[in-house]
Scaffold this motif. Structure first.
Motif, PDB file in Angstrom:
ATOM      1  N   SER A   1      -4.923   6.911   4.177  1.00 30.77           N
ATOM      2  CA  SER A   1      -3.833   6.968   5.162  1.00 30.77           C
ATOM      3  C   SER A   1      -3.820   5.721   6.042  1.00 30.77           C
ATOM      4  CB  SER A   1      -3.980   8.207   6.046  1.00 30.77           C
ATOM      5  OG  SER A   1      -3.849   9.356   5.269  1.00 30.77           O
ATOM      6  N   PHE A   2      -5.004   5.268   6.431  1.00 31.50           N
ATOM      7  CA  PHE A   2      -5.094   4.049   7.239  1.00 31.50           C
ATOM      8  C   PHE A   2      -4.582   2.845   6.453  1.00 31.50           C
ATOM      9  CE2 PHE A   2      -7.715   0.362   8.599  1.00 31.50           C
ATOM     10  CZ  PHE A   2      -7.174   0.196   9.869  1.00 31.50           C
ATOM     11  N   PHE A   3      -4.980   2.729   5.185  1.00 27.77           N
ATOM     12  CA  PHE A   3      -4.512   1.613   4.351  1.00 27.77           C
ATOM     13  C   PHE A   3      -3.007   1.686   4.129  1.00 27.77           C
ATOM     14  CE2 PHE A   3      -8.912   1.100   2.157  1.00 27.77           C
ATOM     15  CZ  PHE A   3      -9.380   0.403   3.255  1.00 27.77           C
ATOM     16  N   ASN A   4      -2.458   2.896   3.985  1.00 30.64           N
ATOM     17  CA  ASN A   4      -1.000   3.037   3.858  1.00 30.64           C
ATOM     18  C   ASN A   4      -0.309   2.415   5.070  1.00 30.64           C
ATOM     19  OD1 ASN A   4      -1.107   4.430   1.410  1.00 30.64           O
ATOM     20  ND2 ASN A   4      -1.194   6.414   2.404  1.00 30.64           N
ATOM     21  N   TRP A   5      -0.805   2.732   6.245  1.00 25.84           N
ATOM     22  CA  TRP A   5      -0.237   2.217   7.491  1.00 25.84           C
ATOM     23  C   TRP A   5      -0.447   0.708   7.602  1.00 25.84           C
ATOM     24  CZ3 TRP A   5      -3.136   0.070  11.551  1.00 25.84           C
ATOM     25  CH2 TRP A   5      -2.396  -0.232  12.695  1.00 25.84           C
ATOM     26  N   LEU A   6      -1.627   0.238   7.186  1.00 30.45           N
ATOM     27  CA  LEU A   6      -2.003  -1.158   7.393  1.00 30.45           C
ATOM     28  C   LEU A   6      -1.348  -2.122   6.405  1.00 30.45           C
ATOM     29  CD1 LEU A   6      -3.870  -2.944   9.150  1.00 30.45           C
ATOM     30  CD2 LEU A   6      -5.653  -2.591   7.433  1.00 30.45           C
ATOM     31  N   PHE A   7      -1.186  -1.724   5.147  1.00 31.79           N
ATOM     32  CA  PHE A   7      -0.795  -2.672   4.098  1.00 31.79           C
ATOM     33  C   PHE A   7       0.578  -2.443   3.475  1.00 31.79           C
ATOM     34  CE2 PHE A   7      -5.580  -2.638   3.502  1.00 31.79           C
ATOM     35  CZ  PHE A   7      -5.787  -3.826   4.183  1.00 31.79           C
ATOM     36  N   LEU A   8       1.170  -1.261   3.635  1.00 34.27           N
ATOM     37  CA  LEU A   8       2.393  -0.941   2.885  1.00 34.27           C
ATOM     38  C   LEU A   8       3.639  -0.952   3.764  1.00 34.27           C
ATOM     39  CD1 LEU A   8       1.130   2.037   0.673  1.00 34.27           C
ATOM     40  CD2 LEU A   8       1.049  -0.416   0.193  1.00 34.27           C
ATOM     41  N   THR A   9       4.770  -1.302   3.136  1.00 30.33           N
ATOM     42  CA  THR A   9       6.054  -1.203   3.845  1.00 30.33           C
ATOM     43  C   THR A   9       6.615   0.210   3.728  1.00 30.33           C
ATOM     44  OG1 THR A   9       7.237  -2.012   1.899  1.00 30.33           O
ATOM     45  CG2 THR A   9       6.622  -3.645   3.565  1.00 30.33           C
ATOM     46  N   ASN A  10       6.322   0.889   2.608  1.00 34.42           N
ATOM     47  CA  ASN A  10       6.774   2.273   2.399  1.00 34.42           C
ATOM     48  C   ASN A  10       5.581   3.062   1.870  1.00 34.42           C
ATOM     49  OD1 ASN A  10       7.855   4.692   1.557  1.00 34.42           O
ATOM     50  ND2 ASN A  10       9.373   3.808   0.185  1.00 34.42           N
ATOM     51  N   ASP A  11       5.018   3.928   2.709  1.00 31.34           N
ATOM     52  CA  ASP A  11       3.797   4.634   2.311  1.00 31.34           C
ATOM     53  C   ASP A  11       4.057   5.797   1.352  1.00 31.34           C
ATOM     54  OD1 ASP A  11       4.895   6.492   4.008  1.00 31.34           O
ATOM     55  OD2 ASP A  11       3.156   6.626   5.334  1.00 31.34           O
ATOM     56  N   GLN A  12       5.300   5.991   0.937  1.00 31.95           N
ATOM     57  CA  GLN A  12       5.623   7.061  -0.004  1.00 31.95           C
ATOM     58  C   GLN A  12       5.757   6.544  -1.436  1.00 31.95           C
ATOM     59  OE1 GLN A  12       5.772  10.328   1.082  1.00 31.95           O
ATOM     60  NE2 GLN A  12       5.051   9.352   2.954  1.00 31.95           N
ATOM     61  N   GLU A  13       5.897   5.228  -1.604  1.00 34.95           N
ATOM     62  CA  GLU A  13       6.192   4.686  -2.934  1.00 34.95           C
ATOM     63  C   GLU A  13       4.987   4.755  -3.875  1.00 34.95           C
ATOM     64  OE1 GLU A  13       8.721   1.041  -4.834  1.00 34.95           O
ATOM     65  OE2 GLU A  13       8.600   1.311  -2.686  1.00 34.95           O
ATOM     66  N   TYR A  14       3.894   4.141  -3.532  1.00 30.47           N
ATOM     67  CA  TYR A  14       2.649   4.236  -4.305  1.00 30.47           C
ATOM     68  C   TYR A  14       1.498   4.211  -3.307  1.00 30.47           C
ATOM     69  CZ  TYR A  14      -0.367   4.098  -8.355  1.00 30.47           C
ATOM     70  OH  TYR A  14      -1.292   4.439  -9.323  1.00 30.47           O
ATOM     71  N   PRO A  15       1.178   5.368  -2.718  1.00 31.45           N
ATOM     72  CA  PRO A  15       0.233   5.399  -1.598  1.00 31.45           C
ATOM     73  C   PRO A  15      -1.227   5.272  -2.020  1.00 31.45           C
ATOM     74  CG  PRO A  15       0.988   7.609  -2.104  1.00 31.45           C
ATOM     75  CD  PRO A  15       1.765   6.670  -2.995  1.00 31.45           C
ATOM     76  N   PHE A  16      -2.028   4.828  -1.076  1.00 29.69           N
ATOM     77  CA  PHE A  16      -3.479   4.840  -1.216  1.00 29.69           C
ATOM     78  C   PHE A  16      -3.948   6.288  -1.079  1.00 29.69           C
ATOM     79  CE2 PHE A  16      -2.691   0.550   0.270  1.00 29.69           C
ATOM     80  CZ  PHE A  16      -3.597  -0.206  -0.437  1.00 29.69           C
ATOM     81  N   GLY A  17      -5.202   6.543  -1.469  1.00 24.85           N
ATOM     82  CA  GLY A  17      -5.817   7.838  -1.222  1.00 24.85           C
ATOM     83  C   GLY A  17      -6.033   8.702  -2.442  1.00 24.85           C
ATOM     84  N   LYS A  18      -5.523   8.284  -3.605  1.00 25.04           N
ATOM     85  CA  LYS A  18      -5.720   9.095  -4.813  1.00 25.04           C
ATOM     86  C   LYS A  18      -7.122   8.850  -5.367  1.00 25.04           C
ATOM     87  CE  LYS A  18      -0.874   8.632  -6.022  1.00 25.04           C
ATOM     88  NZ  LYS A  18       0.051   7.858  -6.831  1.00 25.04           N
ATOM     89  N   THR A  19      -7.759   9.931  -5.790  1.00 26.64           N
ATOM     90  CA  THR A  19      -9.093   9.786  -6.369  1.00 26.64           C
ATOM     91  C   THR A  19      -9.003   9.024  -7.685  1.00 26.64           C
ATOM     92  OG1 THR A  19      -8.887  11.935  -7.443  1.00 26.64           O
ATOM     93  CG2 THR A  19     -10.010  11.893  -5.322  1.00 26.64           C
ATOM     94  N   HIS A  20     -10.066   8.376  -8.048  1.00 29.82           N
ATOM     95  CA  HIS A  20     -10.213   7.621  -9.295  1.00 29.82           C
ATOM     96  C   HIS A  20      -9.365   6.348  -9.332  1.00 29.82           C
ATOM     97  CE1 HIS A  20     -12.628  10.861 -10.766  1.00 29.82           C
ATOM     98  NE2 HIS A  20     -11.641  11.712 -10.583  1.00 29.82           N
ATOM     99  N   GLU A  21      -8.838   5.930  -8.192  1.00 30.12           N
ATOM    100  CA  GLU A  21      -8.149   4.644  -8.116  1.00 30.12           C
ATOM    101  C   GLU A  21      -8.874   3.781  -7.104  1.00 30.12           C
ATOM    102  OE1 GLU A  21      -4.061   5.311  -7.075  1.00 30.12           O
ATOM    103  OE2 GLU A  21      -3.488   5.648  -9.149  1.00 30.12           O
ATOM    104  N   THR A  22      -8.967   2.489  -7.404  1.00 31.48           N
ATOM    105  CA  THR A  22      -9.584   1.575  -6.459  1.00 31.48           C
ATOM    106  C   THR A  22      -8.528   1.032  -5.503  1.00 31.48           C
ATOM    107  OG1 THR A  22      -9.253  -0.351  -7.877  1.00 31.48           O
ATOM    108  CG2 THR A  22     -11.323   0.878  -8.175  1.00 31.48           C
ATOM    109  N   VAL A  23      -8.990   0.473  -4.403  1.00 30.07           N
ATOM    110  CA  VAL A  23      -8.080  -0.163  -3.453  1.00 30.07           C
ATOM    111  C   VAL A  23      -7.325  -1.286  -4.158  1.00 30.07           C
ATOM    112  CG1 VAL A  23      -7.977  -1.549  -1.327  1.00 30.07           C
ATOM    113  CG2 VAL A  23      -9.490   0.435  -1.458  1.00 30.07           C
TER     114      VAL A  23
END
Length: 181
Positions: free
Chosen positions: A89-111
């Protein structure tokens, strides 16, 4: 009648509330246990890995280095995945213009993988683009490679599953054949 319904609803709400509190406490306990185990086991495991790799007479220097590199890369990927889930959630806020398109936070995915997808989608803000640029200095096209590695892992798993299904089918056919005689 309304009083009975109220207490019935309150009882189920309280049960759910305490269940959620219990689940939260167990999750926190598991995180603390994992951190303690990592803190205790990390240095001995690294030393063991290095000694075992060197003592293994069948391995050449190239194999020792590549095996040790693979070991440390695996640890880095695991920590990267933890960071993605823990700080999504923090990375969504920090790095993304739209946090709904392809958000951070899913397991088994790297930053890096999520950064790669969002770079391809044009969904990174200036800080996200700066992080991607920094990672590309460390390794050329790092986030793009990370994004593609997800495809390769998925394809490998599908192919492996198909292979296992074929082996299982062969075993069942062999058992059926032998059962006839």
């Amino acid at each position: 009648m309304k009083v009975r319904t109220f207490f019935s609803n309150a009882g189920s709400w309280l049960k759910e509330f305490f269940q959620n509190i219990g689940d939260l406490l167990i999750s926190i306990l598991l995180i603390l246990l994992a951190v303690v185990l990592i803190a205790i086991a990390f240095l001995p495991a690294v030393i063991w890995k290095l000694i075992f790799s060197i003592k293994n007479e069948k391995r050449k220097a190239r194999g020792i280095l590549s095996g040790t590199t693979h070991f440390f890369t695996g640890i880095a990927i695991a920590l990267d995945q933890v960071g993605n889930v823990a700080f999504g959630s923090f990375f969504n806020w920090l790095f993304l213009t739209n946090d709904q398109e392809y958000p951070f936070g899913k397991t088994h995915e790297t930053v890096s993988e999520v950064l790669g997808w969002n770079e391809a989608l044009g969904n990174l803000n200036r800080k996200g683009l700066l992080l991607v640029s920094f990672l590309n200095i460390i390794e050329s096209a790092h986030c793009e490679k990370s994004m593609n590695s997800g495809w390769y892992k998925a394809k490998y798993k599908v192919d492996y599953y198909k292979e296992l299904q074929e082996k299982l089918k062969t075993k069942e056919n062999t058992k059926a054949f032998l059962a006839k005689y």
